[in-house]
Design an enzyme around this catalytic site. Structure first.
Site, PDB file in Angstrom:
ATOM      1  N   LYS A  94      -0.407   9.216  -9.829  1.00  0.00           N
ATOM      2  CA  LYS A  94      -0.740  10.166 -10.902  1.00  0.00           C
ATOM      3  C   LYS A  94      -1.912   9.683 -11.750  1.00  0.00           C
ATOM      4  O   LYS A  94      -2.690  10.475 -12.265  1.00  0.00           O
ATOM      5  CB  LYS A  94       0.491  10.389 -11.797  1.00  0.00           C
ATOM      6  CG  LYS A  94       1.647  11.079 -11.084  1.00  0.00           C
ATOM      7  CD  LYS A  94       2.911  11.073 -11.937  1.00  0.00           C
ATOM      8  CE  LYS A  94       4.052  11.789 -11.229  1.00  0.00           C
ATOM      9  NZ  LYS A  94       5.333  11.661 -11.953  1.00  0.00           N
ATOM     10  N   TYR A 107       7.711   5.851 -17.532  1.00  0.00           N
ATOM     11  CA  TYR A 107       8.729   6.891 -17.725  1.00  0.00           C
ATOM     12  C   TYR A 107       9.208   6.889 -19.177  1.00  0.00           C
ATOM     13  O   TYR A 107       8.459   6.539 -20.085  1.00  0.00           O
ATOM     14  CB  TYR A 107       9.904   6.704 -16.733  1.00  0.00           C
ATOM     15  CG  TYR A 107       9.462   6.657 -15.293  1.00  0.00           C
ATOM     16  CD1 TYR A 107       8.915   7.787 -14.689  1.00  0.00           C
ATOM     17  CD2 TYR A 107       9.570   5.501 -14.543  1.00  0.00           C
ATOM     18  CE1 TYR A 107       8.506   7.756 -13.364  1.00  0.00           C
ATOM     19  CE2 TYR A 107       9.167   5.466 -13.208  1.00  0.00           C
ATOM     20  CZ  TYR A 107       8.634   6.591 -12.633  1.00  0.00           C
ATOM     21  OH  TYR A 107       8.225   6.558 -11.335  1.00  0.00           O
ATOM     22  N   VAL A 115       8.503   5.382  -8.139  1.00  0.00           N
ATOM     23  CA  VAL A 115       9.886   5.233  -7.666  1.00  0.00           C
ATOM     24  C   VAL A 115      10.028   4.458  -6.355  1.00  0.00           C
ATOM     25  O   VAL A 115      11.138   4.132  -5.956  1.00  0.00           O
ATOM     26  CB  VAL A 115      10.626   6.590  -7.523  1.00  0.00           C
ATOM     27  CG1 VAL A 115      10.916   7.205  -8.874  1.00  0.00           C
ATOM     28  CG2 VAL A 115       9.877   7.543  -6.622  1.00  0.00           C
ATOM     29  N   TYR A 158       0.403  17.125  -2.961  1.00  0.00           N
ATOM     30  CA  TYR A 158       1.058  16.206  -3.898  1.00  0.00           C
ATOM     31  C   TYR A 158       1.919  15.176  -3.159  1.00  0.00           C
ATOM     32  O   TYR A 158       1.885  13.976  -3.466  1.00  0.00           O
ATOM     33  CB  TYR A 158       1.908  17.012  -4.894  1.00  0.00           C
ATOM     34  CG  TYR A 158       2.736  16.172  -5.827  1.00  0.00           C
ATOM     35  CD1 TYR A 158       2.161  15.524  -6.914  1.00  0.00           C
ATOM     36  CD2 TYR A 158       4.119  16.010  -5.627  1.00  0.00           C
ATOM     37  CE1 TYR A 158       2.933  14.741  -7.773  1.00  0.00           C
ATOM     38  CE2 TYR A 158       4.889  15.234  -6.474  1.00  0.00           C
ATOM     39  CZ  TYR A 158       4.299  14.606  -7.553  1.00  0.00           C
ATOM     40  OH  TYR A 158       5.062  13.830  -8.388  1.00  0.00           O
TER      41      TYR A 158
HETATM   42  N1  GLU Z   1       6.850  11.766  -5.452  1.00  0.00           N
HETATM   43  C1  GLU Z   1       7.773  11.484  -6.480  1.00  0.00           C
HETATM   44  C2  GLU Z   1       8.293  12.732  -7.124  1.00  0.00           C
HETATM   45  O1  GLU Z   1       7.533  13.580  -7.462  1.00  0.00           O
HETATM   46  C3  GLU Z   1       7.137  10.588  -7.484  1.00  0.00           C
HETATM   47  C4  GLU Z   1       8.098  10.231  -8.564  1.00  0.00           C
HETATM   48  C5  GLU Z   1       7.828   8.922  -9.215  1.00  0.00           C
HETATM   49  O2  GLU Z   1       7.379   7.959  -8.620  1.00  0.00           O
HETATM   50  O3  GLU Z   1       8.132   8.897 -10.418  1.00  0.00           O
HETATM   51  O4  GLU Z   1       9.468  12.903  -7.300  1.00  0.00           O
END
Ligand code: GLU
Length: 309
Positions: A68, A245, A263, A193
């Site tokens: 991101k 987060y 994650v 994505y």
């Molecule tokens: N591809 C994961 C999702 O969108 C990324 C989430 C993450 O790493 O926080 O759920």
């Protein structure tokens, strides 16, 4: 030269290794469940052509949410700050990364920031290119430049595994489409994505990317300004306010270093003007951060006095 003095890195790693038993590997994307929960690795790059590493630094893992930050930089370079922030906000949220609640309760209903899933999906929809193939090629090219590794690829297996199960992310897209935040085909956006999230790196790649952010977008090895300084600064500010987060506040207090986790267990971190850090530890706490990775960052920051505060 700072990081070359870190000759106790293997000891720090041993110290945090038991923490890997306290977390759980993410399984909501089924392919991520194959990771070894007890892996922990770290690499640190400094600007004087030195890097050090310890632990499982060669294991490949997917960027997931760390991507991101990278797509945000690219979208800001493609579209400019005014356009990007007309669609996505700048405020942290205390909610989980995939929460839909603030989309409905905030007015206008744009995602609060580019680090939560809704905001990241909106940012991905802004990447320039004709078709997904071109857009994904641009994202990959950018990651390879940042990591100075032309071999970086995405995992089709992880991308498909997420695409098949990403019903919540789909719902975020439809909600945003209804409210004029994104346009275009939702399945196309989900395809792009999930591929972006599935880009595979190791700790060394991640540390190298971190170094470029630490140097405000400048690669001290190639002498190339890969990201304009104002864009790198925006990305780093989001890392501080919402990179970890809904534990970003605690991380700012305990560690005080701009960082972004994912994650799959990765942590990208950058100490201004000094070092880039890449960590991998797939055992996560209940907020989605690597348990051992967090502890390692805390120990390092204290020892090296790296907190920016
Ligand atoms: N591809 C994961 C999702 O969108 C990324 C989430 C993450 O790493 O926080 O759920």
């Amino acid at each position: 030269m700072q990081c070359m003095e870190l000759n106790n890195l293997p000891d720090l790693l041993e110290q945090v290794k038991p923490c890997t038993n306290e977390g759980k590997v993410a399984t909501y994307i089924p392919a991520l469940g194959e990771a070894n929960a007890n892996d922990i690795g770290i690499a640190i790059y400094d600007k004087e052509h030195h890097y050090i590493s310890a632990g499982n630094t060669e294991v490949n893992f997917t960027l997931q949410s760390i991507s991101k930050v990278i797509t945000l930089a690219l979208a800001l370079m493609d579209r400019g700050t005014d356009y990007v922030f007309s669609k996505v906000g700048m405020e942290p949220t205390g909610d989980p990364f995939n929460s839909i609640i603030k989309l409905e309760t905030s007015n206008p209903s744009k995602p609060l920031n580019p680090m939560i899933n809704a905001g990241a999906l909106a940012v991905t929809s802004m990447i320039a290119g004709e078709e997904n193939e071109e857009k994904m090629a641009r994202i990959l090219h950018f990651v390879r430049d940042l990591a100075a590794n032309p071999k970086i690829q995405y995992s089709a297996e992880v991308a498909i595994s997420e695409l098949e199960t990403a019903h919540l992310n789909r719902s975020l897209c439809y909600y945003m489409k209804q409210n004029g935040i994104i346009d275009g085909d939702v399945e196309e956006l989900m395809d792009l994505y999930t591929k972006q999230c599935s880009i595979q790196v190791n700790c060394i790649d991640l540390a190298r990317i971190g170094l470029v952010f630490a140097m405000d977008g400048f690669d001290p090895y190639t002498k190339e300004q890969i990201i304009p300084p104002n864009v790198a600064k925006i990305c780093k500010t989001f890392m501080v306010t919402c990179g970890m987060y809904n534990a970003s506040g605690e991380f700012a207090i305990r560690v005080g270093i701009p960082a972004k986790s994912g994650v799959a267990g990765g942590i990208l971190a950058c100490v201004k003007g000094q070092v880039g850090i890449g960590i991998y530890g797939p055992a996560l706490d209940n907020k989605g951060n690597s348990v051992a990775g967090l502890k390692l960052m805390e120990l390092l920051s204290m020892q090296e006095n790296w907190s920016m505060f």
